[in-house]
Enzyme design. Structure first.
Site, PDB file in Angstrom:
ATOM      1  N   CYS A   1      36.032 -18.971  28.813  1.00 23.69           N
ATOM      2  CA  CYS A   1      37.486 -18.947  28.921  1.00 23.69           C
ATOM      3  C   CYS A   1      38.181 -17.620  28.636  1.00 23.69           C
ATOM      4  CB  CYS A   1      38.070 -20.010  27.995  1.00 23.69           C
ATOM      5  SG  CYS A   1      37.549 -19.851  26.263  1.00 23.69           S
ATOM      6  N   PRO A   2      37.498 -16.491  28.382  1.00 20.64           N
ATOM      7  CA  PRO A   2      38.237 -15.273  28.030  1.00 20.64           C
ATOM      8  C   PRO A   2      39.276 -14.852  29.057  1.00 20.64           C
ATOM      9  CG  PRO A   2      35.911 -14.983  27.566  1.00 20.64           C
ATOM     10  CD  PRO A   2      36.041 -16.283  28.300  1.00 20.64           C
TER      11      PRO A   2
END
Length: 373
Positions: free
Chosen positions: A96-97
């Site tokens: 998810c970065p």
């Protein structure tokens, strides 16, 4: 009802899967691209005496399952699971970065962001009976990321799924951590067309049933002990200032609950290299890095990469892997292999879904699936 089957993706070291297994699901396939995480997953399954997944482990990139020979092999596994007559689902939280406010924020075109699209495409291709998608709140609250998220939901609806989602904080499930995540659940319309008596899925799927904590009752200034000067090994007790429910959300409660000083990962922590370890006040988590936890408060989000350092409340060091696992609400018997590097330990811990959140979500999904059979 026979156990629903799950194919797990982006599995890390198995926190989310453990919650689902302990809620009555069978994890039949595990896909994790990073070798150290997959080895840790295998280690933890063996140490907790869980069976090897029926369709095995895979270290492939998820893109491999969309096309070609690997795609055909994967589809055959899904078809074989469906032949059992049980409901077959996919579960996954793509990296998810690219959607995180504190991360790269490159969105759907980032290297990690593209994996969300791939996961959705795989669901559309192989048509599991149901699925679970987990991701960061930036996908929900950031305008351009929300547009992408909504487009993925539209693709799933066009493929025959009914959907319901919720932005949930892990504290609501009793985990000692302020961590917001999107949970999206989908199920094929054919399974619910005659089951809901005219109700919408968002109504029939009871998101609140397994929540344990009302956020408004515990969040906000003045409800928890404030900062105070750091004194190494000082055992001052602030617990009289908080309620029993708050104590159960506190770091000290979970350190005691998991007996972190005698845990197999108790000595797995980075060695101090800065005077900051002795001057930052207990409970000062105002900066991105070098947050000192407060023993009688819950933790900020367990994110131990990108130079984010969490300090022990009353010791002049970073928290240990055992303490980080407690913050992730893992059972005391859960531990990582001793030969795993510290960097990989803390990365896989920070990437994982808090166990109590996983278990609460799994119980909610299982309760709903029972209505569909």
């Amino acid at each position: 009802m026979n156990k629903p089957i799950l194919f797990s993706f982006f599995s890390g070291s198995g926190f989310l899967d453990l919650g689902f297994e302990n809620a009555g699901f069978e994890v039949a396939f595990v896909n994790e691209f990073h070798p150290p995480f997959l080895e840790a997953y295998k280690f933890t399954r063996a140490s907790m005496k869980h069976d090897i997944p029926n369709h095995g482990y895979s270290q492939n990139s998820i893109e491999d399952f969309l096309v070609g020979e690997e795609g055909q092999k994967f589809s055959a596994k899904v078809d074989d699971a469906k032949s059992s007559g049980r409901l077959v689902g996919f579960v996954g939280g793509p990296p998810c970065p690219d959607f995180s406010v504190g991360g790269k924020n490159k969105g759907s075109e980032g290297e990690n962001g593209k994996l969300t699209r791939t996961y959705i495409d795989l669901i559309v291709k192989d048509n599991p009976d149901y699925f679970i998608f987990e991701n960061v709140k930036g996908l929900w609250r950031t305008t351009r990321h929300r547009e992408f998220y909504d487009s993925m939901k539209a693709k799933l609806e066009n493929a025959g799924y009914e959907l319901t989602d919720r932005l949930t904080n892990s504290i609501e499930y009793g985990a000692p951590q302020d961590r917001d995540r999107i949970f999206l659940f989908g199920i094929k319309r054919k399974h619910i067309s005659n089951k809901l008596n005219g109700s919408e899925l968002s109504t029939a799927f009871d998101w609140d049933k397994h929540l344990k904590v009302d956020l408004d009752s515990v969040m906000g200034k003045g409800k928890w002990p404030d900062m105070h000067p750091f004194v190494e090994s000082e055992m001052t007790d602030f617990s009289d200032y908080i309620s029993q429910k708050q104590k159960e959300l506190s770091i000290q409660h979970w350190f005691d609950k998991n007996d972190v000083l005698n845990h197999p990962n108790a000595n797995h922590h980075f060695q101090p290299k800065s005077d900051k370890f002795k001057v930052i006040q207990e409970g000062d988590d105002s900066k991105k890095s070098f947050k000192r936890l407060h023993r009688w408060r819950y933790s900020p989000t367990a994110a131990y990469g990108n130079n984010e350092v969490h300090l022990h409340p009353y010791k002049a060091r970073r928290i240990s892997a055992a303490e980080a696992l407690a913050i992730q609400s893992l059972p005391a018997e859960f531990h990582l292999p001793a030969n795993m590097t510290l960097s990989n330990m803390f990365k896989t811990i920070g990437n994982g879904v808090p166990y109590l959140a996983a278990k609460g979500l799994a119980d909610t999904v299982n309760d709903f699936l029972k209505k569909c059979t």
